[in-house]
Motif scaffolding. Sequence first.
Motif, PDB file in Angstrom:
ATOM      1  N   ILE A 240       0.840  -1.200   0.000  1.00  0.00           N
ATOM      2  CA  ILE A 240       0.000   0.000   0.000  1.00  0.00           C
ATOM      3  C   ILE A 240       0.875   1.251   0.000  1.00  0.00           C
ATOM      4  N   THR A 241       1.918   1.253   0.828  1.00  0.00           N
ATOM      5  CA  THR A 241       2.820   2.403   0.879  1.00  0.00           C
ATOM      6  C   THR A 241       3.499   2.623  -0.456  1.00  0.00           C
TER       7      THR A 241
ATOM      8  N   ARG B 291       2.613   1.694  -3.483  1.00  0.00           N
ATOM      9  CA  ARG B 291       1.706   2.134  -4.539  1.00  0.00           C
ATOM     10  C   ARG B 291       1.203   3.554  -4.293  1.00  0.00           C
ATOM     11  N   THR B 292       1.116   3.945  -3.027  1.00  0.00           N
ATOM     12  CA  THR B 292       0.756   5.331  -2.721  1.00  0.00           C
ATOM     13  C   THR B 292       1.850   6.282  -3.188  1.00  0.00           C
ATOM     14  N   VAL B 293       3.095   5.900  -2.956  1.00  0.00           N
ATOM     15  CA  VAL B 293       4.225   6.720  -3.414  1.00  0.00           C
ATOM     16  C   VAL B 293       4.181   6.874  -4.934  1.00  0.00           C
TER      17      VAL B 293
ATOM     18  N   GLY C 134       1.563   6.557  -6.858  1.00  0.00           N
ATOM     19  CA  GLY C 134       0.393   7.345  -7.216  1.00  0.00           C
ATOM     20  C   GLY C 134       0.632   8.836  -7.065  1.00  0.00           C
ATOM     21  N   LEU C 135       1.260   9.231  -5.957  1.00  0.00           N
ATOM     22  CA  LEU C 135       1.579  10.646  -5.743  1.00  0.00           C
ATOM     23  C   LEU C 135       2.579  11.138  -6.785  1.00  0.00           C
TER      24      LEU C 135
ATOM     25  N   THR D   2       2.470   0.668 -11.834  1.00  0.00           N
ATOM     26  CA  THR D   2       1.744   0.373 -10.594  1.00  0.00           C
ATOM     27  C   THR D   2       0.616  -0.624 -10.826  1.00  0.00           C
TER      28      THR D   2
ATOM     29  N   TRP E 199       0.499  -4.601  -9.852  1.00  0.00           N
ATOM     30  CA  TRP E 199      -0.499  -5.117  -8.902  1.00  0.00           C
ATOM     31  C   TRP E 199      -1.294  -6.275  -9.520  1.00  0.00           C
TER      32      TRP E 199
ATOM     33  N   THR F  90       8.849   0.153  -7.274  1.00  0.00           N
ATOM     34  CA  THR F  90       8.853   1.534  -6.791  1.00  0.00           C
ATOM     35  C   THR F  90      10.253   2.110  -6.753  1.00  0.00           C
TER      36      THR F  90
END
Length: 271
Positions: free
Chosen positions: A80-81, A83-85, A87-88, A109, A113, A153
């Motif tokens: 989650i972390t 993919r959040t990075v 995404g941002l 991403t 996934w 990532t």
Amino acid sequence: MHLTNSSPTITPRDRHLLRHTALAVCCAALFAALATLVQTGWEPLSRLDHGLVDSLHRYATDHTVTTASVQMFSDIGGTITMRTVLGLLAGWLWLIGARTLACWVVAQTLIGWAGQWALKLAFDRQRPDFPDPVSHAGGPAFPSGHAMASAITCAVLVGLLWPRARRAGRITACSIAALTVLGIGASRVVLGVHWPSDVLGGWLAAGIVLGTVTVLVELVRPGALARDVRRVNWRTRPRVQRVLVSPTHRPRPTGAPAEDPAADHPDELLR
């Protein structure tokens, strides 16, 4: 009779395509070999997996403080972390106009996934099982989602930093990325929720995704990634005001040859 050189010229884009094609093909071949060994229960690999997991589990149960720290690190570096990075990062790239690069990050991403779960369901490997587990995780084991997400990532971040960094910066970025990926992968084995071969499979699967997505984007939008990288460099480069008069920039005497501005500003040659 005039002779011309008819040998094909290898452009930077061609080299870029060849590198990422080789990355995807090599990782795919190694992943297929590893998956075959996992599925057939190859004895040397099975002994290695069980031996490392059993010894690390004994260590984890005897050192609860260390295990808690490993668990925290594993949670922070979770899927989650990561993919959040990404995404941002994709959102920021889109806002500054690097649209192809933003789509490249999003594709890494989402395909990472989807590919992770497709492979997990296809192989349906059982996770390590202990009567006194120190951690819990759901879903099939192979390949490791944490290992795959962290590798994608960190590779994306290093790839974006690479054109702007000097040698020392590149070494630092690669070292931090490698330690992060290795640490997250090792944490999953220490916690007893993955076999070592799961982690290796996650890294190889990440290489397949990174290479394949990059090649596809290059084929669909030739040269767009390189243009967006230059756009990012231009938008993030520090703007330094010129000093018109200084001890090192004295007025030029009449009749003296004009100075080459690129000599004092080599970055101008790269624009």
